[in-house]
Scaffold this active site. Structure first.
Site, PDB file in Angstrom:
ATOM      1  N   LYS A 161     -16.368   8.810  11.834  1.00  0.00           N
ATOM      2  CA  LYS A 161     -14.799   8.529  11.482  1.00  0.00           C
ATOM      3  C   LYS A 161     -13.952   9.296  12.374  1.00  0.00           C
ATOM      4  O   LYS A 161     -14.202  10.592  12.132  1.00  0.00           O
ATOM      5  CB  LYS A 161     -14.226   7.946  10.013  1.00  0.00           C
ATOM      6  CG  LYS A 161     -13.412   7.186  10.394  1.00  0.00           C
ATOM      7  CD  LYS A 161     -12.688   5.746  10.506  1.00  0.00           C
ATOM      8  CE  LYS A 161     -11.513   4.859   9.936  1.00  0.00           C
ATOM      9  NZ  LYS A 161     -12.263   3.731  10.285  1.00  0.00           N
TER      10      LYS A 161
HETATM   11  P1  NAD Z   1      -1.574   0.036  12.058  1.00  0.00           P
HETATM   12  O1  NAD Z   1      -1.191   1.108  12.484  1.00  0.00           O
HETATM   13  O2  NAD Z   1      -1.862  -1.583  13.494  1.00  0.00           O
HETATM   14  O3  NAD Z   1      -1.112  -0.411  11.014  1.00  0.00           O
HETATM   15  C1  NAD Z   1      -0.355  -0.470  10.290  1.00  0.00           C
HETATM   16  C2  NAD Z   1       0.421  -1.042   9.068  1.00  0.00           C
HETATM   17  O4  NAD Z   1       0.583  -0.665   8.026  1.00  0.00           O
HETATM   18  C3  NAD Z   1       2.044  -0.781  10.190  1.00  0.00           C
HETATM   19  O5  NAD Z   1       2.561  -2.627   9.819  1.00  0.00           O
HETATM   20  C4  NAD Z   1       2.785  -0.303   9.321  1.00  0.00           C
HETATM   21  O6  NAD Z   1       4.532   0.191   8.908  1.00  0.00           O
HETATM   22  C5  NAD Z   1       1.953  -0.416   8.002  1.00  0.00           C
HETATM   23  N1  NAD Z   1       1.846   1.307   6.438  1.00  0.00           N
HETATM   24  C6  NAD Z   1       1.731   2.029   6.866  1.00  0.00           C
HETATM   25  N2  NAD Z   1       1.967   2.988   6.030  1.00  0.00           N
HETATM   26  C7  NAD Z   1       2.029   2.055   5.501  1.00  0.00           C
HETATM   27  C8  NAD Z   1       2.769   1.979   3.287  1.00  0.00           C
HETATM   28  N3  NAD Z   1       2.821   3.288   3.170  1.00  0.00           N
HETATM   29  N4  NAD Z   1       3.256   0.796   3.342  1.00  0.00           N
HETATM   30  C9  NAD Z   1       3.030  -0.098   3.723  1.00  0.00           C
HETATM   31  N5  NAD Z   1       2.526  -0.298   5.109  1.00  0.00           N
HETATM   32  C10 NAD Z   1       2.625   0.666   5.640  1.00  0.00           C
HETATM   33  O7  NAD Z   1      -3.192  -0.313  11.118  1.00  0.00           O
HETATM   34  P2  NAD Z   1      -4.125  -0.995  12.138  1.00  0.00           P
HETATM   35  O8  NAD Z   1      -5.405  -1.377  12.823  1.00  0.00           O
HETATM   36  O9  NAD Z   1      -3.480  -2.578  11.439  1.00  0.00           O
HETATM   37  O10 NAD Z   1      -5.017  -0.678  10.146  1.00  0.00           O
HETATM   38  C11 NAD Z   1      -4.201  -1.091   9.305  1.00  0.00           C
HETATM   39  C12 NAD Z   1      -6.140  -1.485   8.321  1.00  0.00           C
HETATM   40  O11 NAD Z   1      -7.092  -2.071   7.861  1.00  0.00           O
HETATM   41  C13 NAD Z   1      -6.235   0.413   7.952  1.00  0.00           C
HETATM   42  O12 NAD Z   1      -6.621   0.438   6.672  1.00  0.00           O
HETATM   43  C14 NAD Z   1      -7.515   0.763   8.907  1.00  0.00           C
HETATM   44  O13 NAD Z   1      -8.125   1.619   8.566  1.00  0.00           O
HETATM   45  C15 NAD Z   1      -8.045  -1.080   8.089  1.00  0.00           C
HETATM   46  N6  NAD Z   1      -8.449  -1.637   9.211  1.00  0.00           N
HETATM   47  C16 NAD Z   1      -7.945  -1.457  11.048  1.00  0.00           C
HETATM   48  C17 NAD Z   1      -9.729  -2.396  12.335  1.00  0.00           C
HETATM   49  C18 NAD Z   1      -9.256  -2.519  13.350  1.00  0.00           C
HETATM   50  O14 NAD Z   1      -9.718  -3.321  13.962  1.00  0.00           O
HETATM   51  N7  NAD Z   1      -7.272  -1.756  13.408  1.00  0.00           N
HETATM   52  C19 NAD Z   1     -10.268  -2.532  11.113  1.00  0.00           C
HETATM   53  C20 NAD Z   1     -10.910  -2.555  10.043  1.00  0.00           C
HETATM   54  C21 NAD Z   1     -10.163  -1.897   9.242  1.00  0.00           C
END
Ligand code: NAD
Length: 423
Positions: A111
């Site tokens: 990561k």
């Molecule tokens: P992103 O940046 O596209 O979206 C994050 C979302 O969370 C946004 O809507 C943001 O406004 C919201 N957010 C941020 N801080 C917040 C808070 N304090 N309270 C409420 N909402 C909040 O990110 P993503 O890619 O959707 O990732 C989200 C989660 O999923 C993370 O934990 C990431 O590690 C995990 N994840 C993502 C992927 C992927 O393929 N993108 C894969 C596995 C895991």
């Protein structure tokens, strides 16, 4: 085996470690293997100079942690956020090792992250930051070494810059160095939706297991980014009723259900705040959305949302973790005591890395699959992995989270035993 330490609740690394210890203990993992798997292989800290638009020189701190390459090259996203820390990147890299093993794809775990607020940086500043970070890491990255992907605060464009910078240093086109790229640059069809689709597949399986019907099942999703918004969209199309949504700006609860494509249009095309969505229902904090009545709760934003203090307020029958680490170690016991069926992060959000694996395979073959082929293979991997975790949980009488860790640790430990230690 050392006694399980009670982790400091908000320290994600200690949370990951505590679960690893419980699972390793249940597995009866040998001391030596335990010590080997507990620590990352490598941690790199970078001080990244960037010329800002205003002419000033700024220095950003970035990390890349390679947790394990036992089962294959390191794999894991790059996060751009103000609260990135080495402990967080360490935890996320270990989760990647276990996640890739749960879905049985040939990757280890890694990561990266940079302490920055991407919303406050211009496109040019973001590009320079990404390129310098990649250039500094170019000896460590590579299709057979360590393969990054997007995470919070990074996207397809960021991955295109990573690929280009790496290719310039390697003096050859190398699209398999990074996944989550635009399709035009060797990205996979279906990658954008993959994590959300994986979440939905797991929830579908849980519905079938619990004898629940997905039609009109009430779902709340916290986080409206890549994972949350696409899970919401796919699930609504499949018949689920999305009654709660939230992003960093706040949450909305509407018993009648949201028209998700309209919310996506509002947030992503019109660039308006989610909470101001017209007729969106009751406004509340993004945290409070988690505690409204529903059948399925999907935290898909950030870590440490469901804690020992608030877990008793969760009103769902199924908790499916789209985010990494949204539930603390202390909250697990409360959630278990309430009889909530949990799909842990290392299974629930593994759809993303699974299609990243498909992307890496396609790039290395130079042969690209139809979206339906990608989705079919994803369904196959997610359904099999769900069944294996649930079977492991029943066999060993542990919850699904510990079962997923046990299954993963067992797979990594077996590979490690076969390889032996080079010393
Ligand atoms: P992103 O940046 O596209 O979206 C994050 C979302 O969370 C946004 O809507 C943001 O406004 C919201 N957010 C941020 N801080 C917040 C808070 N304090 N309270 C409420 N909402 C909040 O990110 P993503 O890619 O959707 O990732 C989200 C989660 O999923 C993370 O934990 C990431 O590690 C995990 N994840 C993502 C992927 C992927 O393929 N993108 C894969 C596995 C895991």
């Amino acid at each position: 085996m050392p006694q399980t330490l009670v982790p400091e609740e908000m320290n994600v690394y200690q949370n990951a470690e505590a679960r690893f210890e419980v699972a390793a203990d249940k597995l009866g993992l040998e001391q030596g293997l335990y010590r080997y798997l507990k620590y990352p292989d490598k941690e790199i800290t970078l001080y990244i100079p960037v010329g800002m638009d205003n002419g000033q020189l700024e220095v950003f701190i970035g990390y890349r942690v390679l947790h394990s390459t036992v089962r294959g090259p390191g794999k894991g996203g790059i996060r751009f956020a103000p609260d990135v820390s080495l402990d967080e990147v360490r935890a996320l890299s270990a989760w990647m090792t276990w996640k890739c093993a749960v879905v049985d794809i040939p990757f280890g775990g890694a990561k990266g992250g940079i302490i920055c607020d991407p919303r406050k940086l211009s496109r040019g500043e973001l590009e320079r930051l990404t390129r310098r970070y990649t250039a500094e890491l170019s000896d460590w990255l590579g299709p057979e070494r360590d393969v990054p992907a997007p995470d919070v605060g990074t996207n397809e464009q960021t991955m295109a810059w990573v690929m280009d910078t790496y290719a310039m240093h390697a003096r050859q086109a190398t699209n398999a160095v990074v996944t989550g790229k635009p399709i035009e640059l060797g990205g996979s069809r279906g990658r954008r939706e993959a994590t959300g689709r994986g979440v939905m597949i797991c929830v579908d399986k849980a519905m079938a297991k619990l004898g629940m019907k997905k039609e009109s099942t009430r779902v709340i999703i916290q986080g409206f980014g890549n994972v949350g918004s696409l899970a919401a969209d796919l699930m609504q199309k499949a018949g689920y009723k999305i009654i709660g949504l939230a992003d960093i700006g706040g949450g909305l609860y509407n018993e009648k259900g949201f028209d998700v494509p309209k919310v996506i249009e509002w947030v992503y095309t019109q660039k308006k705040p989610l909470q101001e969505f017209p007729g969106g229902g009751v406004k509340m904090s993004s945290r409070d959305v988690l505690f409204q009545p529903c059948d399925v709760l999907i935290p898909a934003a950030i870590e440490n949302q469901i804690t020992e203090q608030n877990a008793h307020k969760v009103q769902a029958r199924v908790l499916c973790e789209g985010a990494n680490g949204p539930t603390t170690w202390q909250a697990d016991a409360v959630i278990d005591a309430k009889g909530i069926f949990t799909i842990p992060d290392i299974l629930g959000n593994a759809g993303g890395v699974t299609v990243s694996y498909f992307e890496w395979v396609q790039d290395r073959q130079g042969f690209f699959w139809r979206e339906s082929e990608v989705n079919e293979r994803l369904l196959d991997v997610m359904e099999r992995s769900f069944d294996e975790v649930v079977r492991y949980a029943e066999l060993h009488r542990v919850n699904n989270r510990i079962a997923a860790y046990m299954l993963a640790i067992d797979r990594v430990a077996s590979a490690l035993k076969l390889r032996g230690i080079y010393a």
